[in-house]
Design an enzyme around this catalytic site. Structure first.
Site, PDB file in Angstrom:
ATOM      1  N   GLY A   1      -5.440   1.845 -14.464  1.00 55.14           N
ATOM      2  CA  GLY A   1      -4.761   1.579 -13.438  1.00 55.14           C
ATOM      3  C   GLY A   1      -6.046   1.657 -12.237  1.00 55.14           C
ATOM      4  O   GLY A   1      -6.764   2.522 -12.064  1.00 55.14           O
TER       5      GLY A   1
ATOM      6  N   ILE B   1       1.999  -7.634  -5.454  1.00 55.33           N
ATOM      7  CA  ILE B   1       1.899  -7.381  -3.922  1.00 55.33           C
ATOM      8  C   ILE B   1       0.587  -7.620  -3.467  1.00 55.33           C
ATOM      9  O   ILE B   1      -0.061  -7.245  -2.286  1.00 55.33           O
ATOM     10  CB  ILE B   1       2.257  -5.985  -3.440  1.00 55.33           C
ATOM     11  CG1 ILE B   1       1.253  -4.835  -4.113  1.00 55.33           C
ATOM     12  CG2 ILE B   1       3.787  -5.603  -3.734  1.00 55.33           C
ATOM     13  CD1 ILE B   1       1.637  -3.400  -3.811  1.00 55.33           C
ATOM     14  N   GLY B   2      -0.284  -8.444  -4.189  1.00 57.37           N
ATOM     15  CA  GLY B   2      -1.608  -8.792  -3.877  1.00 57.37           C
ATOM     16  C   GLY B   2      -2.625  -8.253  -4.987  1.00 57.37           C
ATOM     17  O   GLY B   2      -3.866  -8.298  -4.793  1.00 57.37           O
TER      18      GLY B   2
ATOM     19  N   ARG C   1      -9.544   0.078 -19.628  1.00 51.52           N
ATOM     20  CA  ARG C   1      -9.847  -1.186 -19.671  1.00 51.52           C
ATOM     21  C   ARG C   1      -9.709  -2.063 -18.484  1.00 51.52           C
ATOM     22  O   ARG C   1      -8.555  -1.627 -17.912  1.00 51.52           O
ATOM     23  CB  ARG C   1      -9.397  -1.871 -20.942  1.00 51.52           C
ATOM     24  CG  ARG C   1      -9.665  -3.406 -21.064  1.00 51.52           C
ATOM     25  CD  ARG C   1      -8.593  -3.872 -22.612  1.00 51.52           C
ATOM     26  NE  ARG C   1      -8.969  -5.174 -22.402  1.00 51.52           N
ATOM     27  CZ  ARG C   1      -7.676  -5.994 -22.635  1.00 51.52           C
ATOM     28  NH1 ARG C   1      -6.645  -5.407 -23.321  1.00 51.52           N
ATOM     29  NH2 ARG C   1      -7.710  -7.555 -22.370  1.00 51.52           N
ATOM     30  N   ILE C   2     -10.539  -2.915 -18.115  1.00 52.01           N
ATOM     31  CA  ILE C   2     -10.208  -3.796 -16.909  1.00 52.01           C
ATOM     32  C   ILE C   2      -9.647  -4.941 -17.435  1.00 52.01           C
ATOM     33  O   ILE C   2     -10.365  -5.593 -18.169  1.00 52.01           O
ATOM     34  CB  ILE C   2     -11.386  -3.725 -16.162  1.00 52.01           C
ATOM     35  CG1 ILE C   2     -12.083  -2.506 -15.588  1.00 52.01           C
ATOM     36  CG2 ILE C   2     -11.320  -4.790 -14.968  1.00 52.01           C
ATOM     37  CD1 ILE C   2     -11.175  -1.630 -14.787  1.00 52.01           C
TER      38      ILE C   2
ATOM     39  N   PHE D   1       0.763  -1.212  -0.070  1.00 51.09           N
ATOM     40  CA  PHE D   1       0.061  -0.203   0.056  1.00 51.09           C
ATOM     41  C   PHE D   1       0.875   1.268   0.020  1.00 51.09           C
ATOM     42  O   PHE D   1       0.585   2.454   0.754  1.00 51.09           O
ATOM     43  CB  PHE D   1      -0.905  -0.029   1.255  1.00 51.09           C
ATOM     44  CG  PHE D   1      -1.637  -1.450   1.303  1.00 51.09           C
ATOM     45  CD1 PHE D   1      -2.465  -1.679   0.409  1.00 51.09           C
ATOM     46  CD2 PHE D   1      -1.297  -2.053   2.287  1.00 51.09           C
ATOM     47  CE1 PHE D   1      -3.302  -2.925   0.464  1.00 51.09           C
ATOM     48  CE2 PHE D   1      -1.908  -3.438   2.642  1.00 51.09           C
ATOM     49  CZ  PHE D   1      -2.781  -3.912   1.458  1.00 51.09           C
TER      50      PHE D   1
ATOM     51  N   GLY E   1      -5.351   0.449  -8.518  1.00 53.76           N
ATOM     52  CA  GLY E   1      -4.952  -0.010  -7.323  1.00 53.76           C
ATOM     53  C   GLY E   1      -5.251   1.132  -6.159  1.00 53.76           C
ATOM     54  O   GLY E   1      -5.276   0.676  -5.086  1.00 53.76           O
ATOM     55  N   GLU E   2      -5.394   2.388  -6.754  1.00 56.74           N
ATOM     56  CA  GLU E   2      -5.446   3.418  -5.548  1.00 56.74           C
ATOM     57  C   GLU E   2      -6.995   4.094  -5.446  1.00 56.74           C
ATOM     58  O   GLU E   2      -7.376   4.463  -4.652  1.00 56.74           O
ATOM     59  CB  GLU E   2      -4.358   4.350  -5.855  1.00 56.74           C
ATOM     60  CG  GLU E   2      -3.066   3.837  -5.237  1.00 56.74           C
ATOM     61  CD  GLU E   2      -1.993   4.385  -5.648  1.00 56.74           C
ATOM     62  OE1 GLU E   2      -1.416   5.252  -4.973  1.00 56.74           O
ATOM     63  OE2 GLU E   2      -1.582   4.198  -6.809  1.00 56.74           O
TER      64      GLU E   2
END
Ligand code: FES
Ligand code: FES
Lengths: 181, 685
Positions: free
Chosen positions: B646, B451-452, B572-573, B225, B648-649
């Site tokens: 992206g 990292i997951g 795009r996912i 994180f 992740g955040e």
């Protein structure tokens, strides 16, 4: 002071995932450290070493225990199952399968503890043990989502995989019930 | 809907994390932390510790080898007698066992000449200064038009100060390193990090080695994180301990020591002013941020940066001021800048909606813009409005009664809230190789980190698509500095950056392949440095809309989130299954930010008072009832070969504001200081 400082050792026997181990352990050592460092069973994780995260959850005599809070020397003769022992002959347990199916993990670090905890928890519920979420203590608890969440709250997941974890445990519980019916 | 490719390893306990690699003759390190918040070390008494059987070495400023400067003063481990903050590592012990190391660390006697530390962040601290830039390279201040005058003239005004506390990343796997030196002077680090290439380069530099002499191995990482985005002192504790003893050394930072030594999000004090006309069109926005850094090292969180691009307004001013305190150096934590900044901005937008009597979704729609306000650049795509609309339909927003504090169910007050979300679509150059093996399979290598996030799985999908072969024939290897150099798993740019290099390497390989693969295999490599330099100029950002449904116990002040919905537009996912988990994970952390997480500075002695997972509450299973994350289709040709932005955040951004706004809707109480705990809320109910 030297005599005090010299590590005191004790010989114990542990049965871990069906295999017997004769060990000379430091009397200060936790079960978690003995599993990870002496037996090389690194599946059980250390997230806090203080009983606050559940990453180290194992089954001792079928009951879930925080291995970081258990002194190895106090568990002579104990029957232990770790995450490495959940699959049988390479076949994943229903709980393990359900975790994959529902993506009940991301980084995977809390996962061994979640899996052992879920496995032990399903047994507890089956034996009729109530939780803080049980409405009626006189009847066998029904594992609805509130019960599952309450009973799994000793296992933190910083990745936030709880939605998947609860779905996985729900499914494993249902499969177990179906198997018994 | 692909399962994580390393699922089986992760559910059977076979996945190895940093300090779990079996090595012969391993020894264990334990670190000693400074017990004063500021001062000089006058002596380090090691006799007692060294007398303990099994103790191999004690390292401190009195005997540590000289290290090179790295640009990160936190890595100057044991290089000086100065204590900059309480909790700083001042010594380390290496011993035969963990228990002995820990006991010996307790016996190291460090004496100090101490001074009172300066640890409290205040908006009127005399030491506040304007940094040259904020993370990573944004200007500290920006201004357009005359925001003060425009604000003064606005028909509807909101002026408020919001604060967020220090927060800790607390990945479940602690920062951990197993260091092993080899006879030829090279070093292997099994390390928990977000980027093997970066750790290799930085640590090699600090130790005076060539990068090729350091190998960093990290195929599985138990979360980060942001806190594992750059190496921390723990890597050096292990590396120096191993060098001093000639043994491989393990060092996993105990949870309690992580709070001072592995990074955290700075507390923020944010003053926001919004001025709008009667229809809610913004005329003026100001966002002034005060936050802390350490006396060792400057880190300025870019908290006001999202305010520079979020809404249309002709007059705007943003600023960041820092003060150097005797505190650990703050660092990256999930969406640095956007997370605290959007809590403040999106809370203020809710206040503006209330003040103007406009629906909060409608208000945001009216202030939408096709061009990035400050730069004037067109957005490569911007689907904020689509997210708000889609979310509103699925959340059932239309039936909402805007009046606050009027829904009661027994002891519970009910309310709903919304907030926008955003995160930049960054990309950095990466390298990758793709290999055709003679057995018909393909191996793709890149020093990426999983990292997951599901990076391994996403990259495998990307590679299979680029190679035009089925998934089962492709193996992607990540997490090793021997693989082609790759940027950090941070800034939500992993998939885009690594993926682009993977696509190019696979395309190169396909160009070389003409039917048969030679016995030694065939390889192609790619480096996207030039490709990235040639990109057209666009403002590239992902957007989203966060919805929260809360209940507040009127008697106890306890807030529970009954339901959350996040709708995102992030290009795009690649893999819906892992993407959904990642977005939900971010939203879950947002619940923590809104309701639980707060690291409290000890105002007298320094360091954080709450230093474990009992006192720093991260969301537990029972805190999460129903979180749904989904996305709108978005096809953006200006990003990268995959079309990804992206994810992740962005899941955490706006989540806390949506919850705080829902608490206001439930109770009529506006909580501007996070987290919304019973002591903050109950007296005002
Ligand atoms: S490591 Fe045992 S509870 Fe955290
Ligand atoms: S999967 Fe990462 S902490 Fe649970």
């Amino acid at each position: 002071m030297d005599s005090e400082a010299t590590p005191v050792k004790a010989e114990i026997t542990l049965r871990v995932n069906g295999a017997e181990h004769r060990l000379d352990v430091d009397t200060r050592a936790s079960l978690l450290d003995v599993l990870r460092e002496d037996l090389g069973l690194t599946g059980s994780k250390k997230g806090c070493d203080h009983g606050q995260c559940g990453a180290c959850t194992i089954l001792v005599g079928g009951r879930r225990v925080n291995a970081c809070l258990a002194l190895a020397v106090a568990h002579d003769g104990a029957e232990i199952v770790t995450v490495e022992g959940l699959a049988e002959d390479g076949r994943l347990s229903p709980v393990q399968e359900a975790f994959i199916e529902h993506d009940g993990f991301q980084c995977g670090y809390c996962t061994p503890g979640q899996l052992c905890s879920a496995t032990g928890m399903l047994d507890e519920a089956e034996r009729g043990w109530p939780s803080a979420a049980s409405e009626d203590l006189r009847v066998d608890p029904v594992l609805d989502d509130d019960e599952i969440r309450e009973r799994m709250s000793g296992n933190l997941c910083r990745c936030g995989a709880y939605m998947g974890i609860v779905a996985a445990v729900r499914e494993a519980a249902a499969r177990r019930e179906a198997a018994e019916a | 809907m692909t399962d994580r490719l390393e699922s089986r390893e992760k559910v059977t306990g076979e996945a190895r994390y940093a300090v779990e690699y079996p090595v012969e003759g391993v020894a264990y390190a334990a670190a000693v932390q400074a017990t004063v918040g500021r001062g000089e070390i006058t002596s380090v008494g090691t006799e007692e510790a060294l007398r303990l059987p099994g103790v191999l070495a004690v390292l401190s400023c009195e005997n540590a080898p000289e290290l090179r400067e790295s640009g990160d003063a936190e890595l100057a481990l044991f290089q000086s007698r100065t204590v900059s903050y309480r909790g700083q590592f001042v010594a380390a012990v290496v011993a035969e066992t963990l228990d002995t190391a820990r006991e010996a660390a307790r016996l190291v006697r460090v004496e100090y000449a101490s001074e009172p530390p300066d640890v409290e962040l205040r908006a009127d601290h005399p030491g506040l200064y304007k940094p040259e830039k904020v993370n990573p390279v944004f200007p500290s201040d920006t201004a357009q038009g005359d925001a003060d005058e425009a604000f003064a003239k606005s028909a509807v005004r909101v002026e408020a100060t919001y604060t967020t506390p220090a927060e800790h990343n607390n990945p479940m796997e602690p920062h951990a390193t197993l260091a092993q030196w080899h006879d030829d002077g090279t070093l292997t680090l099994y390390d928990s990090n977000q980027g093997a290439s970066g750790v290799q380069k930085t640590i090699a530099g600090v130790l005076g080695l060539e990068p090729s002499q350091v190998r960093v191995v990290s195929p599985h990482v138990g979360g980060g994180f942001g806190s594992k985005g750059a190496p921390r002192p723990n890597v050096l504790v292990a590396a120096l301990g191993a060098r001093a003893t000639g043994r491989p050394v393990k060092f996993a930072v105990p949870r309690q020591q992580m709070f001072a030594t592995t990074g955290y999000r700075t507390p923020t004090i944010q003053r926001i002013r919004l001025g709008a006309d009667e229809d809610g069109h913004l005329d003026a926005i100001t966002h002034e941020v005060v936050e802390q850094t350490s006396v060792l090292q400057e880190f300025g969180e870019q908290t006001a940066v999202p305010t520079r691009m979020m809404y249309k307004a002709p007059h705007r001013r943003t600023s960041h001021r820092l003060v150097r305190l005797n505190v650990p150096t703050p660092s990256w934590m999930r969406a640095p800048g956007e997370t605290p900044g959007m809590f403040a901005l999106e809370s203020a937008m809710d206040e503006l909606a209330v003040a103007a009597g406009i629906d909060p979704i409608e208000l945001r729609v009216r202030n939408d813009t096709g061009h990035e306000p400050e730069s004037g650049l067109p957005f490569s795509s911007r689907n904020l409005v689509a997210c708000l609309r889609e979310g509103a339909a699925r959340f059932g927003w239309a039936a909402r009664d805007p009046r606050p504090g009027v829904r009661r169910m027994g002891r519970k007050l009910l309310g709903t809230g919304v907030a926008s979300s955003t995160y930049p679509a960054y990309m950095r150059p990466s390298e990758a190789t793709a290999r055709a093996e003679p057995d018909g399979t393909f191996t793709v290598r890149v020093a990426a980190a999983d990292i997951g996030t599901g990076a391994r799985t996403a990259l495998t999908l990307i590679a299979a698509e680029a190679l035009k072969v089925e998934l089962g024939r492709v193996r992607v290897e990540v997490g090793d500095s021997r693989f082609p150099k790759a940027p950090v798993a941070g800034g939500s740019m992993g998939t885009s950056s690594w993926g682009a290099a993977v696509v190019r390497a696979c395309e190169g390989l396909r160009g070389k392949l003409n039917g048969s693969v030679p016995p030694e295999g065939l390889e192609a490599s790619a480096d996207t440095t030039d490709e990235l330099k040639g990109r057209d100029r666009y403002a590239r950002h992902a957007f989203g809309a966060q919805f929260a449904d809360v209940e507040v116990d009127a008697d106890t002040g306890e807030v529970r989130v009954r339901r959350m919905l996040g709708i995102f537009a992030a290009g795009r996912i690649v893999n819906p299954k892992t993407a959904r988990s990642q977005l939900i994970g971010g939203m879950t952390m947002g619940i923590g930010m809104a309701l639980h997480e707060e690291s409290v500075m000890d105002a007298e002695f320094g360091d954080f008072l709450n230093r474990d997972l009992a006192q720093y509450h991260v969301p537990a299973c029972a805190d999460v009832r129903d979180i749904e994350a989904d996305w709108v289709e978005e096809s953006d040709p200006h990003l990268n070969p995959m079309g990804t932005k992206g994810i992740g955040e962005i899941g955490i951004v706006g989540a806390a504001a949506a919850i705080a706004n829902a608490v206001h809707h439930a109770t009529g109480v506006r909580v501007r200081d996070l987290p919304i705990t019973p002591p903050r809320l109950l007296p005002r109910l």
